[in-house]
Design a protein around this motif. Sequence first.
Motif, PDB file in Angstrom:
ATOM      1  N   ALA A  92     -29.457 -70.052  20.296  1.00  0.00           N
ATOM      2  CA  ALA A  92     -28.150 -69.673  20.840  1.00  0.00           C
ATOM      3  C   ALA A  92     -28.243 -68.349  21.582  1.00  0.00           C
ATOM      4  CB  ALA A  92     -27.141 -69.561  19.705  1.00  0.00           C
ATOM      5  N   GLU A  93     -27.275 -68.118  22.465  1.00  0.00           N
ATOM      6  CA  GLU A  93     -27.254 -66.875  23.231  1.00  0.00           C
ATOM      7  C   GLU A  93     -27.005 -65.700  22.284  1.00  0.00           C
ATOM      8  OE1 GLU A  93     -24.665 -67.111  26.522  1.00  0.00           O
ATOM      9  OE2 GLU A  93     -25.447 -65.292  27.448  1.00  0.00           O
ATOM     10  N   SER A  94     -27.551 -64.550  22.645  1.00  0.00           N
ATOM     11  CA  SER A  94     -27.390 -63.309  21.879  1.00  0.00           C
ATOM     12  C   SER A  94     -27.816 -63.471  20.425  1.00  0.00           C
ATOM     13  CB  SER A  94     -25.940 -62.816  21.925  1.00  0.00           C
ATOM     14  OG  SER A  94     -25.514 -62.701  23.246  1.00  0.00           O
ATOM     15  N   SER A  95     -28.845 -64.220  20.197  1.00  0.00           N
ATOM     16  CA  SER A  95     -29.326 -64.371  18.822  1.00  0.00           C
ATOM     17  C   SER A  95     -30.809 -64.027  18.766  1.00  0.00           C
ATOM     18  CB  SER A  95     -29.103 -65.799  18.331  1.00  0.00           C
ATOM     19  OG  SER A  95     -29.914 -66.681  19.065  1.00  0.00           O
ATOM     20  N   PHE A  96     -31.243 -63.663  17.572  1.00  0.00           N
ATOM     21  CA  PHE A  96     -32.665 -63.392  17.362  1.00  0.00           C
ATOM     22  C   PHE A  96     -33.284 -64.625  16.738  1.00  0.00           C
ATOM     23  CE2 PHE A  96     -31.293 -59.020  17.718  1.00  0.00           C
ATOM     24  CZ  PHE A  96     -32.350 -58.452  18.409  1.00  0.00           C
ATOM     25  N   CYS A  97     -34.437 -64.967  17.179  1.00  0.00           N
ATOM     26  CA  CYS A  97     -35.115 -66.128  16.620  1.00  0.00           C
ATOM     27  C   CYS A  97     -36.559 -65.738  16.348  1.00  0.00           C
ATOM     28  CB  CYS A  97     -35.040 -67.277  17.617  1.00  0.00           C
ATOM     29  SG  CYS A  97     -35.864 -68.759  17.058  1.00  0.00           S
ATOM     30  N   SER A  98     -37.044 -66.003  15.159  1.00  0.00           N
ATOM     31  CA  SER A  98     -38.436 -65.706  14.836  1.00  0.00           C
ATOM     32  C   SER A  98     -39.191 -67.006  14.644  1.00  0.00           C
ATOM     33  CB  SER A  98     -38.532 -64.887  13.555  1.00  0.00           C
ATOM     34  OG  SER A  98     -37.780 -63.707  13.697  1.00  0.00           O
ATOM     35  N   ILE A  99     -40.377 -67.046  15.151  1.00  0.00           N
ATOM     36  CA  ILE A  99     -41.233 -68.210  14.943  1.00  0.00           C
ATOM     37  C   ILE A  99     -42.378 -67.756  14.042  1.00  0.00           C
ATOM     38  CG2 ILE A  99     -42.680 -69.937  16.057  1.00  0.00           C
ATOM     39  CD1 ILE A  99     -40.917 -69.374  18.576  1.00  0.00           C
ATOM     40  N   VAL A 100     -42.483 -68.386  12.903  1.00  0.00           N
ATOM     41  CA  VAL A 100     -43.457 -67.954  11.901  1.00  0.00           C
ATOM     42  C   VAL A 100     -44.437 -69.095  11.649  1.00  0.00           C
ATOM     43  CG1 VAL A 100     -43.735 -67.038   9.564  1.00  0.00           C
ATOM     44  CG2 VAL A 100     -41.659 -66.542  10.852  1.00  0.00           C
ATOM     45  N   GLY A 101     -45.690 -68.753  11.524  1.00  0.00           N
ATOM     46  CA  GLY A 101     -46.679 -69.785  11.219  1.00  0.00           C
ATOM     47  C   GLY A 101     -48.058 -69.184  11.131  1.00  0.00           C
ATOM     48  N   PRO A 102     -49.007 -69.910  10.583  1.00  0.00           N
ATOM     49  CA  PRO A 102     -50.367 -69.373  10.479  1.00  0.00           C
ATOM     50  C   PRO A 102     -51.014 -69.230  11.855  1.00  0.00           C
ATOM     51  CG  PRO A 102     -50.291 -71.664   9.784  1.00  0.00           C
ATOM     52  CD  PRO A 102     -48.883 -71.247  10.009  1.00  0.00           C
ATOM     53  N   SER A 103     -52.080 -68.465  11.890  1.00  0.00           N
ATOM     54  CA  SER A 103     -52.765 -68.198  13.146  1.00  0.00           C
ATOM     55  C   SER A 103     -53.252 -69.503  13.779  1.00  0.00           C
ATOM     56  CB  SER A 103     -53.947 -67.267  12.858  1.00  0.00           C
ATOM     57  OG  SER A 103     -54.697 -67.105  14.012  1.00  0.00           O
ATOM     58  N   GLY A 104     -53.017 -69.635  15.064  1.00  0.00           N
ATOM     59  CA  GLY A 104     -53.518 -70.801  15.787  1.00  0.00           C
ATOM     60  C   GLY A 104     -52.631 -72.026  15.693  1.00  0.00           C
ATOM     61  N   CYS A 105     -51.401 -71.867  15.203  1.00  0.00           N
ATOM     62  CA  CYS A 105     -50.563 -73.056  15.029  1.00  0.00           C
ATOM     63  C   CYS A 105     -49.710 -73.348  16.268  1.00  0.00           C
ATOM     64  CB  CYS A 105     -49.670 -72.930  13.800  1.00  0.00           C
ATOM     65  SG  CYS A 105     -48.271 -71.849  14.038  1.00  0.00           S
ATOM     66  N   GLY A 106     -49.795 -72.483  17.263  1.00  0.00           N
ATOM     67  CA  GLY A 106     -49.093 -72.785  18.506  1.00  0.00           C
ATOM     68  C   GLY A 106     -47.871 -71.937  18.781  1.00  0.00           C
ATOM     69  N   LYS A 107     -47.735 -70.833  18.043  1.00  0.00           N
ATOM     70  CA  LYS A 107     -46.561 -69.961  18.260  1.00  0.00           C
ATOM     71  C   LYS A 107     -46.580 -69.390  19.676  1.00  0.00           C
ATOM     72  CE  LYS A 107     -47.844 -67.094  15.006  1.00  0.00           C
ATOM     73  NZ  LYS A 107     -49.057 -67.699  14.481  1.00  0.00           N
ATOM     74  N   SER A 108     -47.729 -68.821  20.052  1.00  0.00           N
ATOM     75  CA  SER A 108     -47.816 -68.201  21.376  1.00  0.00           C
ATOM     76  C   SER A 108     -47.664 -69.249  22.464  1.00  0.00           C
ATOM     77  CB  SER A 108     -49.156 -67.493  21.545  1.00  0.00           C
ATOM     78  OG  SER A 108     -49.313 -66.535  20.546  1.00  0.00           O
ATOM     79  N   THR A 109     -48.255 -70.417  22.246  1.00  0.00           N
ATOM     80  CA  THR A 109     -48.146 -71.483  23.246  1.00  0.00           C
ATOM     81  C   THR A 109     -46.681 -71.840  23.464  1.00  0.00           C
ATOM     82  OG1 THR A 109     -50.238 -72.297  22.362  1.00  0.00           O
ATOM     83  CG2 THR A 109     -49.050 -73.764  23.842  1.00  0.00           C
ATOM     84  N   LEU A 110     -45.928 -71.911  22.368  1.00  0.00           N
ATOM     85  CA  LEU A 110     -44.506 -72.239  22.471  1.00  0.00           C
ATOM     86  C   LEU A 110     -43.766 -71.190  23.314  1.00  0.00           C
ATOM     87  CD1 LEU A 110     -42.378 -74.252  21.360  1.00  0.00           C
ATOM     88  CD2 LEU A 110     -41.956 -72.629  19.534  1.00  0.00           C
ATOM     89  N   LEU A 111     -44.079 -69.916  23.060  1.00  0.00           N
ATOM     90  CA  LEU A 111     -43.416 -68.841  23.807  1.00  0.00           C
ATOM     91  C   LEU A 111     -43.867 -68.833  25.262  1.00  0.00           C
ATOM     92  CD1 LEU A 111     -43.506 -66.002  21.141  1.00  0.00           C
ATOM     93  CD2 LEU A 111     -41.528 -67.272  21.920  1.00  0.00           C
ATOM     94  N   MET A 112     -45.141 -69.099  25.469  1.00  0.00           N
ATOM     95  CA  MET A 112     -45.657 -69.160  26.848  1.00  0.00           C
ATOM     96  C   MET A 112     -44.950 -70.257  27.629  1.00  0.00           C
ATOM     97  SD  MET A 112     -48.367 -67.130  27.328  1.00  0.00           S
ATOM     98  CE  MET A 112     -49.615 -66.305  26.411  1.00  0.00           C
ATOM     99  N   ILE A 113     -44.731 -71.371  26.973  1.00  0.00           N
ATOM    100  CA  ILE A 113     -44.068 -72.488  27.646  1.00  0.00           C
ATOM    101  C   ILE A 113     -42.619 -72.118  27.953  1.00  0.00           C
ATOM    102  CG2 ILE A 113     -43.175 -74.822  27.235  1.00  0.00           C
ATOM    103  CD1 ILE A 113     -45.880 -75.443  25.923  1.00  0.00           C
ATOM    104  N   THR A 114     -41.972 -71.426  27.027  1.00  0.00           N
ATOM    105  CA  THR A 114     -40.581 -71.008  27.259  1.00  0.00           C
ATOM    106  C   THR A 114     -40.501 -70.060  28.454  1.00  0.00           C
ATOM    107  OG1 THR A 114     -40.297 -71.142  24.879  1.00  0.00           O
ATOM    108  CG2 THR A 114     -38.538 -70.096  26.114  1.00  0.00           C
ATOM    109  N   GLY A 115     -41.477 -69.162  28.552  1.00  0.00           N
ATOM    110  CA  GLY A 115     -41.480 -68.213  29.674  1.00  0.00           C
ATOM    111  C   GLY A 115     -42.138 -68.766  30.911  1.00  0.00           C
ATOM    112  N   ARG A 116     -42.591 -70.002  30.840  1.00  0.00           N
ATOM    113  CA  ARG A 116     -43.213 -70.704  31.951  1.00  0.00           C
ATOM    114  C   ARG A 116     -44.520 -70.043  32.402  1.00  0.00           C
ATOM    115  NH1 ARG A 116     -43.871 -75.803  33.041  1.00  0.00           N
ATOM    116  NH2 ARG A 116     -43.621 -76.349  35.223  1.00  0.00           N
TER     117      ARG A 116
END
Lengths: 171, 131
Positions: free
Chosen positions: A46-70
Amino acid sequence: MKAVSVRPAPSPASPCFVELNAVSRGTSCGPAPNLLALDGVDCAVAESSFCSIVGPSGCGKSTLLMITGRALPPQRGQVAVAGRPVDGPCPDVGMVFQRDLLLEWRTVLDNVLLPIEVKRLRKADFVERAKSLLGLSGWAGSRIPIPASSRSACGSAPPLCRALIHDPPCC
Amino acid sequence: MFPIVINTVVGMAQTPEEMIHLMRSSERPARRSSSSAAPRGGAAHLRRPQGRHHALDGRAVVGEFIASSSGLGNFLLIANNAFDSPLLFAIVILLSLLSVALFYAIEILEALVLPRPLRRKALDFELAARA
């Protein structure tokens, strides 16, 4: 990260600002190339909200953020930011990376203004904003060149300011 | 020419992946590229080919040995076939002087164009390659 569904239940008043639909992507490098890092990920923030993505190393957190930022394109699925599908560089997103990625031959101020130069906007319009952002994080002498040897001493303030310089609604 | 091509490819391949992501996420929407685009935009400019001196250090003459009808390389062949030692030496000395002059011309150009940390990195890279 497999078929994760993260829905912080946005209220009708604040519609989804970032929306990922069935996004899949394999890893492009690392120890296991072509491993499916994201498999049908649905996510709504949602707009104006904080969202944290938590997971073990190598599970795709950065990939998810990279995809969001294109910074990376998804292999399958759709991404929408602010109601617009993201199919190219997205001006609505500011990204901070794991490494500071500062160019050591530039001053801190010029590093913060780098996205402005890449976007070919007028640098002069953003100098004041850059200075105030740096001032908030305790960087008064922002013209001081960063010595290569003390890069680790820089902290995360300049990369954060660089991500916020064009005032993105999503960071 | 080959050292320049190879070093350009090596330089591009060494561009940190995160730097490419940073540049890609900073791009203007109007400059959107195909998703499979190789390092481009700003990232491509962050590295430069390390093969600055090779093309100019006299190896270009080798090309003239093989297929040419003019140039110092061709002249060198003619002098060689005619057993004209003084001419041969004159050409070799001229080539040496040209190489030295071009080497320093590139050095000066590099000093004008490249930021200092990148020059230091390039120098480290060359020293490592020689060792």
